[in-house]
Enzyme design. Structure first.
Site, mmCIF file in Angstrom:
data_model
loop_
_atom_site.group_PDB
_atom_site.id
_atom_site.type_symbol
_atom_site.label_atom_id
_atom_site.label_comp_id
_atom_site.label_asym_id
_atom_site.label_seq_id
_atom_site.Cartn_x
_atom_site.Cartn_y
_atom_site.Cartn_z
ATOM 1 N N MET A 1 28.625 30.370 42.511
ATOM 2 C CA MET A 1 27.932 32.101 43.145
ATOM 3 C C MET A 1 28.917 33.124 41.923
ATOM 4 S SD MET A 1 28.433 31.165 46.835
ATOM 5 C CE MET A 1 30.181 30.480 48.047
ATOM 6 N N CYS A 2 28.924 34.350 42.928
ATOM 7 C CA CYS A 2 29.139 35.862 41.769
ATOM 8 C C CYS A 2 30.465 36.305 42.993
ATOM 9 C CB CYS A 2 28.513 36.376 41.423
ATOM 10 S SG CYS A 2 27.190 35.373 41.046
ATOM 11 N N ARG A 3 30.623 37.676 42.400
ATOM 12 C CA ARG A 3 31.912 38.236 42.942
ATOM 13 C C ARG A 3 30.935 39.686 42.867
ATOM 14 N NH1 ARG A 3 34.786 36.074 46.228
ATOM 15 N NH2 ARG A 3 32.702 35.469 46.907
ATOM 16 N N ASN B 1 25.259 37.559 45.245
ATOM 17 C CA ASN B 1 26.369 36.177 45.808
ATOM 18 C C ASN B 1 25.675 35.098 46.331
ATOM 19 O OD1 ASN B 1 29.040 35.623 45.292
ATOM 20 N ND2 ASN B 1 29.745 36.377 47.236
#
Length: 291
Positions: A1-3, A115
């Protein structure tokens, strides 16, 4: 996952929140505080709205880690804007690292980020594609689940060039509902993490959502106040002066001002308007979609 983070407020350069804050987005690309895996090094992206009278945003994406790209630093230091999206990517397993897969994605005046992950994407990718209009299908340039979700959102929005905040919210909820229906029909019964963000340059809608009740959604916070430097530190302090107020939605609190940051509730969306309001509301879906 991301930010990721979204900014709405007075005209500013982008570097304070991306590079200089205690827990800046670039810091999160190395040392995320709200993830089990702290590194987000599979690319980055900026999308911003120009200060001149132009509703179409500019964007800059690359596959470099955010901390190592000199052009990102130059743009963040020099370009002024009143509204921007910023994203650092941790590619899902099996997803290629390419510019086409870097967020934010853009169509017309809209920007989109994600995200999370739509788990078991390969099992329902074809069904999702088949549900798209030709216009939405033509938007897709990469192969990430996030961009497919954006195409679906644009269909739900009807490619409306003048959507209201309510219409953005309704299209967002309809997109999540459709994704859950398609996943269920295809037997994808694992959890999907759905922190979507969309903006038209004036209004922004961001979700914090997990499809299974047993799963915790990815982190999401929001805050507002006057952005400033105090003794070399980025500060966000409460203010009632709307000419100084910025509004931020982010994966992690960006500063140590703990009273500024509020956690978005589970399976809620948060909406930010150009009229300096931030609201939360639950994402309500039919029971048959949830089970």
């Amino acid at each position: 996952m991301c930010r990721f983070l979204t900014y709405t407020g007075p005209v500013t350069v982008m570097s304070p929140l991306i590079f200089q804050a205690d827990n800046s987005l670039v810091s999160q690309s190395k040392y995320s505080q709200k993830r089990k895996t702290p590194t987000n090094a599979d690319g980055f992206g900026l999308g911003w709205y120009p200060t001149q009278d132009d509703p179409i945003p500019a964007s800059f994406v690359n596959v470099d880690p955010a901390w190592s790209n000199r052009n990102l630093k130059m743009i963040a230091d020099k370009v002024q804007t009143h509204h921007y999206f910023a994203h650092v990517r941790d590619a899902s397993i099996g997803m290629p690292v390419s510019q086409a897969n870097c967020h934010p994605f853009q169509c017309m005046q809209y920007l989109w980020m994600h995200n999370g992950r739509l788990d078991l994407f390969d099992s329902f990718k074809r069904s999702l594609l088949n549900s798209l209009s030709d216009r939405a299908f033509s938007l897709i340039k990469g192969n990430t689940d996030s961009e497919y979700a954006f195409a679906l959102f644009m269909d739900q929005l009807g490619f409306n060039p003048a959507a209201s905040l309510i219409q953005l919210e309704m299209a967002m909820v309809a997109t999540i509902k459709k994704i859950m229906q398609i996943r269920k029909q295809c037997g994808a019964n694992t959890n999907a993490f759905i922190n979507f963000a969309v903006t038209d340059g004036k209004n922004t809608v961001v979700t914090r959502f997990a499809t299974l009740e047993s799963a915790q959604p990815a982190s999401l916070f929001y805050g507002s106040g006057a952005l400033s430097f105090v003794e070399g530190m980025v500060k966000i302090t409460p203010t009632d002066d709307k000419t100084k107020m910025c509004m931020i939605v982010c994966s992690e609190p960006l500063t140590k001002d703990i009273n500024i940051w509020k956690k978005v509730e589970r399976n809620y969306l948060v909406s930010v308007t150009h009229e300096h309001t931030i609201t939360q509301k639950p994402i309500l879906l039919p029971y048959q979609v949830l089970v």
